[in-house]
Enzyme design. Structure first.
Site, PDB file in Angstrom:
ATOM      1  N   ASP A 136       0.866  -1.178   0.000  1.00 29.44           N
ATOM      2  CA  ASP A 136       0.000   0.000   0.000  1.00 29.44           C
ATOM      3  C   ASP A 136       0.909   1.238   0.000  1.00 29.44           C
ATOM      4  O   ASP A 136       1.358   1.675  -1.051  1.00 29.44           O
ATOM      5  CB  ASP A 136      -0.927  -0.099   1.213  1.00 29.44           C
ATOM      6  CG  ASP A 136      -2.063   0.890   1.181  1.00 29.44           C
ATOM      7  OD1 ASP A 136      -1.777   2.094   1.240  1.00 29.44           O
ATOM      8  OD2 ASP A 136      -3.231   0.488   1.096  1.00 29.44           O
ATOM      9  N   PHE A 185     -10.236   0.193  -1.812  1.00 32.24           N
ATOM     10  CA  PHE A 185     -10.071  -0.852  -0.796  1.00 32.24           C
ATOM     11  C   PHE A 185     -10.574  -2.174  -1.353  1.00 32.24           C
ATOM     12  O   PHE A 185     -11.736  -2.304  -1.713  1.00 32.24           O
ATOM     13  CB  PHE A 185     -10.785  -0.492   0.502  1.00 32.24           C
ATOM     14  CG  PHE A 185     -10.211  -1.252   1.659  1.00 32.24           C
ATOM     15  CD1 PHE A 185      -9.097  -0.776   2.335  1.00 32.24           C
ATOM     16  CD2 PHE A 185     -10.744  -2.483   2.035  1.00 32.24           C
ATOM     17  CE1 PHE A 185      -8.525  -1.504   3.372  1.00 32.24           C
ATOM     18  CE2 PHE A 185     -10.175  -3.219   3.065  1.00 32.24           C
ATOM     19  CZ  PHE A 185      -9.065  -2.734   3.733  1.00 32.24           C
TER      20      PHE A 185
HETATM   21  N1  HPA Z   1      -7.409  -4.291   1.349  1.00 34.74           N
HETATM   22  C1  HPA Z   1      -7.033  -5.043   2.411  1.00 34.74           C
HETATM   23  N2  HPA Z   1      -5.972  -4.781   3.156  1.00 34.74           N
HETATM   24  C2  HPA Z   1      -5.228  -3.702   2.809  1.00 34.74           C
HETATM   25  C3  HPA Z   1      -5.550  -2.894   1.720  1.00 34.74           C
HETATM   26  C4  HPA Z   1      -6.708  -3.195   0.951  1.00 34.74           C
HETATM   27  O1  HPA Z   1      -7.073  -2.521  -0.041  1.00 34.74           O
HETATM   28  N3  HPA Z   1      -4.609  -1.919   1.655  1.00 34.74           N
HETATM   29  C5  HPA Z   1      -3.751  -2.162   2.683  1.00 34.74           C
HETATM   30  N4  HPA Z   1      -4.115  -3.228   3.382  1.00 34.74           N
END
Ligand code: HPA
Ligand code: MG
Length: 217
Positions: A136, A185
């Site tokens: 991320d 997400f």
């Molecule tokens: N989804 C699930 N967990 C995560 C995400 C996501 O988009 N981004 C960082 N951790």
């Protein structure tokens, strides 16, 4: 970073009606971003790339739980399949599993702690492959790599199934990446939202209803 599949910001994904989704999540998802079959096909190629890069040397995979568990098992399965089919080349695979915990006292530093898994000192001299579900901001992975490198592995590579195009990213890129995705997400294939949706095969975009339904009180 090797080649990866770029999913554009405007890509609408697939409607839920085209594929099978558990009934308990039907109201909670915007769309299917990556169907499970494509996830598997992509991992098959990552396994081949990794196999060819490390050939004939042992590989120690370090799976980052919980989100990385499905990717790690499927990736290791595919590497071991290559081992069975190649008479002349093979990659002995060792597996370890870790969890990351952020230090609670001082959230400002954002430091992390590795919990579970074997003694990290065992990584000395090994070809290490860190297996992660998603990059991320890149901050967690950069910190994890710093910790792992203290244990003097011979080589250290990172395979992340997903990399998010995220403003504020450190610019960190893994060695192997399945898909680069929009800043949304996503859940499913072991990625969770407050521990829900790990039991979903496809990678999906969560909707507002899902966020509300599974919000922590
Ligand atoms: N989804 C699930 N967990 C995560 C995400 C996501 O988009 N981004 C960082 N951790
Ligand atoms: Mg993760």
């Amino acid at each position: 970073m090797g080649p990866y599949i770029e999913i554009s910001d405007t890509y609408a994904g697939y409607a839920l009606s085209y594929f099978c989704v558990p009934k308990h999540y039907e109201e909670d998802l915007e769309n299917i971003l990556i169907p499970s079959g494509i996830i598997q096909d992509r991992i098959e190629r990552l396994a081949r790339d990794i196999f060819q890069d490390v050939k004939d040397e042992p590989l120690t995979t370090v799976c980052v739980l919980k989100g990385g568990y499905r990717f790690c098992t499927d990736l290791v399965d595919k590497i071991t399949t290559l081992n069975r089919y190649h008479g002349s080349v093979s990659v002995p695979v060792n597996v370890d599993f870790i969890r990351l915990k952020s230090y609670e006292n001082d959230s400002s530093t954002g430091d992390i702690q590795v919990i579970g898994g074997d003694n990290l000192k065992g990584l000395k001299g090994q070809n290490v492959l860190v297996v992660e579900d998603i990059i991320d901001t890149g901050r967690t992975m950069e910190k994890l790599l710093a910790i792992l490198k203290e244990n003097e592995p011979k080589t250290i590579r990172v395979a992340s199934l997903l990399v998010k195009r995220r403003p504020g990213s450190t610019g960190y890129r893994p060695d192997y990446c399945g898909f680069e995705i929009p800043n949304k997400f996503v859940v499913g294939y072991a990625l969770d939202y407050n521990e829900y949706f790990r039991d979903l095969n496809h990678i999906c975009v969560i909707n507002e209803n899902g966020k509300k339904k599974y919000a922590v009180a």
